[in-house]
Design a protein around this motif. Structure first.
Motif, PDB file in Angstrom:
ATOM      1  N   ARG A  73       0.849  -1.198   0.000  1.00  0.00           N
ATOM      2  CA  ARG A  73       0.000   0.000   0.000  1.00  0.00           C
ATOM      3  C   ARG A  73       0.880   1.241   0.000  1.00  0.00           C
ATOM      4  NH1 ARG A  73      -5.332  -1.552   1.511  1.00  0.00           N
ATOM      5  NH2 ARG A  73      -5.366  -3.680   2.279  1.00  0.00           N
ATOM      6  N   ASP A  74       0.480   2.232  -0.791  1.00  0.00           N
ATOM      7  CA  ASP A  74       1.168   3.513  -0.820  1.00  0.00           C
ATOM      8  C   ASP A  74       0.749   4.304   0.412  1.00  0.00           C
ATOM      9  OD1 ASP A  74       2.481   5.823  -1.464  1.00  0.00           O
ATOM     10  OD2 ASP A  74       1.348   6.232  -3.286  1.00  0.00           O
ATOM     11  N   GLU A  75       1.710   4.892   1.095  1.00  0.00           N
ATOM     12  CA  GLU A  75       1.442   5.628   2.335  1.00  0.00           C
ATOM     13  C   GLU A  75       0.679   6.933   2.094  1.00  0.00           C
ATOM     14  OE1 GLU A  75       2.156   4.494   5.367  1.00  0.00           O
ATOM     15  OE2 GLU A  75       3.022   2.671   4.532  1.00  0.00           O
ATOM     16  N   THR A  76       0.836   7.531   0.915  1.00  0.00           N
ATOM     17  CA  THR A  76       0.264   8.852   0.683  1.00  0.00           C
ATOM     18  C   THR A  76      -1.004   8.849  -0.165  1.00  0.00           C
ATOM     19  OG1 THR A  76       1.662   9.148  -1.264  1.00  0.00           O
ATOM     20  CG2 THR A  76       2.538   9.922   0.858  1.00  0.00           C
ATOM     21  N   SER A  77      -1.406   7.684  -0.675  1.00  0.00           N
ATOM     22  CA  SER A  77      -2.603   7.639  -1.518  1.00  0.00           C
ATOM     23  C   SER A  77      -3.327   6.310  -1.295  1.00  0.00           C
ATOM     24  CB  SER A  77      -2.223   7.803  -2.993  1.00  0.00           C
ATOM     25  OG  SER A  77      -1.519   6.667  -3.441  1.00  0.00           O
ATOM     26  N   LEU A  78      -4.339   6.071  -2.086  1.00  0.00           N
ATOM     27  CA  LEU A  78      -5.099   4.828  -2.002  1.00  0.00           C
ATOM     28  C   LEU A  78      -4.552   3.753  -2.933  1.00  0.00           C
ATOM     29  CD1 LEU A  78      -8.737   6.252  -1.916  1.00  0.00           C
ATOM     30  CD2 LEU A  78      -7.403   5.348  -0.016  1.00  0.00           C
ATOM     31  N   ARG A  79      -3.408   4.022  -3.543  1.00  0.00           N
ATOM     32  CA  ARG A  79      -2.820   3.081  -4.500  1.00  0.00           C
ATOM     33  C   ARG A  79      -2.347   1.820  -3.777  1.00  0.00           C
ATOM     34  NH1 ARG A  79       0.257   5.743  -8.912  1.00  0.00           N
ATOM     35  NH2 ARG A  79      -1.892   5.958  -9.481  1.00  0.00           N
ATOM     36  N   VAL A  80      -2.683   0.678  -4.364  1.00  0.00           N
ATOM     37  CA  VAL A  80      -2.270  -0.608  -3.808  1.00  0.00           C
ATOM     38  C   VAL A  80      -1.795  -1.491  -4.962  1.00  0.00           C
ATOM     39  CG1 VAL A  80      -4.575  -1.628  -3.912  1.00  0.00           C
ATOM     40  CG2 VAL A  80      -2.959  -2.486  -2.254  1.00  0.00           C
ATOM     41  N   ARG A  81      -0.831  -2.354  -4.657  1.00  0.00           N
ATOM     42  CA  ARG A  81      -0.267  -3.271  -5.653  1.00  0.00           C
ATOM     43  C   ARG A  81      -0.184  -4.649  -5.004  1.00  0.00           C
ATOM     44  NH1 ARG A  81       3.878  -2.113 -10.011  1.00  0.00           N
ATOM     45  NH2 ARG A  81       4.745  -4.148 -10.518  1.00  0.00           N
ATOM     46  N   PHE A  82      -0.616  -5.677  -5.734  1.00  0.00           N
ATOM     47  CA  PHE A  82      -0.563  -7.029  -5.199  1.00  0.00           C
ATOM     48  C   PHE A  82      -0.467  -8.025  -6.343  1.00  0.00           C
ATOM     49  CE2 PHE A  82      -4.924  -5.616  -5.541  1.00  0.00           C
ATOM     50  CZ  PHE A  82      -5.556  -6.643  -6.226  1.00  0.00           C
ATOM     51  N   ILE A  91       1.991 -15.992 -11.894  1.00  0.00           N
ATOM     52  CA  ILE A  91       1.675 -14.807 -11.096  1.00  0.00           C
ATOM     53  C   ILE A  91       1.490 -13.608 -12.012  1.00  0.00           C
ATOM     54  CG2 ILE A  91       2.587 -13.183  -9.401  1.00  0.00           C
ATOM     55  CD1 ILE A  91       3.859 -15.502  -7.979  1.00  0.00           C
ATOM     56  N   ALA A  92       0.455 -12.812 -11.725  1.00  0.00           N
ATOM     57  CA  ALA A  92       0.210 -11.541 -12.415  1.00  0.00           C
ATOM     58  C   ALA A  92       0.097 -10.459 -11.359  1.00  0.00           C
ATOM     59  CB  ALA A  92      -1.074 -11.628 -13.237  1.00  0.00           C
ATOM     60  N   THR A  93       0.491  -9.259 -11.703  1.00  0.00           N
ATOM     61  CA  THR A  93       0.474  -8.135 -10.770  1.00  0.00           C
ATOM     62  C   THR A  93      -0.694  -7.214 -11.096  1.00  0.00           C
ATOM     63  OG1 THR A  93       2.873  -8.261 -10.598  1.00  0.00           O
ATOM     64  CG2 THR A  93       1.840  -6.244  -9.843  1.00  0.00           C
ATOM     65  N   ILE A  94      -1.354  -6.746 -10.026  1.00  0.00           N
ATOM     66  CA  ILE A  94      -2.479  -5.827 -10.155  1.00  0.00           C
ATOM     67  C   ILE A  94      -2.103  -4.520  -9.477  1.00  0.00           C
ATOM     68  CG2 ILE A  94      -4.911  -5.430  -9.624  1.00  0.00           C
ATOM     69  CD1 ILE A  94      -4.545  -7.860 -11.363  1.00  0.00           C
ATOM     70  N   GLU A  95      -2.357  -3.397 -10.139  1.00  0.00           N
ATOM     71  CA  GLU A  95      -2.230  -2.071  -9.535  1.00  0.00           C
ATOM     72  C   GLU A  95      -3.619  -1.462  -9.510  1.00  0.00           C
ATOM     73  OE1 GLU A  95       0.539   0.372 -11.632  1.00  0.00           O
ATOM     74  OE2 GLU A  95       2.272  -0.679 -10.810  1.00  0.00           O
ATOM     75  N   TYR A  96      -3.996  -0.921  -8.359  1.00  0.00           N
ATOM     76  CA  TYR A  96      -5.334  -0.354  -8.208  1.00  0.00           C
ATOM     77  C   TYR A  96      -5.244   0.913  -7.385  1.00  0.00           C
ATOM     78  CZ  TYR A  96     -10.269  -0.017  -6.861  1.00  0.00           C
ATOM     79  OH  TYR A  96     -11.544   0.410  -6.653  1.00  0.00           O
ATOM     80  N   ASP A  97      -5.939   1.940  -7.815  1.00  0.00           N
ATOM     81  CA  ASP A  97      -5.970   3.205  -7.091  1.00  0.00           C
ATOM     82  C   ASP A  97      -7.414   3.462  -6.678  1.00  0.00           C
ATOM     83  OD1 ASP A  97      -5.349   5.587  -5.940  1.00  0.00           O
ATOM     84  OD2 ASP A  97      -4.893   6.641  -7.812  1.00  0.00           O
ATOM     85  N   GLY A  98      -7.732   3.129  -5.434  1.00  0.00           N
ATOM     86  CA  GLY A  98      -9.090   3.300  -4.946  1.00  0.00           C
ATOM     87  C   GLY A  98      -9.291   2.516  -3.659  1.00  0.00           C
ATOM     88  N   LEU A 100     -10.447  -0.555  -1.648  1.00  0.00           N
ATOM     89  CA  LEU A 100     -10.661  -1.977  -1.879  1.00  0.00           C
ATOM     90  C   LEU A 100     -11.926  -2.451  -1.177  1.00  0.00           C
ATOM     91  CD1 LEU A 100      -6.998  -3.216  -1.422  1.00  0.00           C
ATOM     92  CD2 LEU A 100      -8.309  -3.229  -3.534  1.00  0.00           C
ATOM     93  N   PRO A 101     -12.570  -3.502  -1.670  1.00  0.00           N
ATOM     94  CA  PRO A 101     -13.774  -4.020  -1.015  1.00  0.00           C
ATOM     95  C   PRO A 101     -13.464  -4.525   0.394  1.00  0.00           C
ATOM     96  CG  PRO A 101     -13.379  -5.126  -3.126  1.00  0.00           C
ATOM     97  CD  PRO A 101     -12.235  -4.232  -2.879  1.00  0.00           C
TER      98      PRO A 101
END
Length: 176
Positions: A73-82, A91-98, A100-101
């Motif tokens: 998780r990014d400390e300064t925004s809602l961006r997350v990568r997993f 394995i595939a990588t997902i980047e999401y800015d928002g 999460l459920p």
């Protein structure tokens, strides 16, 4: 002067041509909105007999299990990568800015929809978390907390009991 048959034939050909053009335009417009579903294994290996892989820039859905320990998780925004995986081990990588459920967690199944930015990197616009079959909304879990389950085969020996008193009349009026 043209004959009546020639005018009729020209009109029919014109109508068929216009209809074909309209159908072609609709199919082209709809092709922009098609979201194909892939797993990480299909993303890496391809699908079908020709092993066709999605193209970078294509809009698609990617589903799998969140790999434990990969959520960043990014400390300064809602961006997350997993990372996501499936039974193939790819394995595939997902980047999401928002946001999460609520059901999102490591080891949980998810479906992410977005645009493929690299062969194994999806920039998601939406993340949906799956729940298991035993999920029960909190209200329902609270309502059935005191009810004892008795299998139907044992109803003769131990009839099911409801801890709450039934306030309705015995006439079967359920509407109140």
């Amino acid at each position: 002067m043209q004959s009546r048959r020639q005018k009729r034939l020209f009109s029919i050909i014109l109508v068929i041509g216009l209809m074909a053009g309209a159908v072609g335009a609709m199919l082209y417009a709809l092709s922009q909105n098609i979201n194909l579903f892939y797993t990480p294994g299909q993303l890496v290996s391809g699908t079908g007999p020709n092993k066709v892989k999605p193209e970078v820039g294509q809009r698609l859905r990617l589903g799998g299990m969140v790999v434990p320990g990969t959520v960043q998780r990014d400390e300064t925004s809602l961006r997350v990568r997993f990372d996501l995986t499936d039974d193939s081990g790819e394995i595939a990588t997902i980047e999401y800015d928002g946001i999460l459920p609520d059901l999102f967690r490591e080891g949980q199944g998810i479906v992410a929809q977005g645009i493929l930015k690299a062969p194994t990197l999806l920039v998601a616009s939406e993340v949906l978390a799956k729940h298991d079959e035993e999920y029960m909304p909190p209200e329902v879990a609270e309502a059935v907390k005191g009810i004892r389950h008795v299998p139907p085969s044992q109803w003769q020996q131990n009839p099911p009991q409801n801890p709450q008193q039934n306030n309705s009349s015995s006439t079967g009026n359920y509407g109140g």
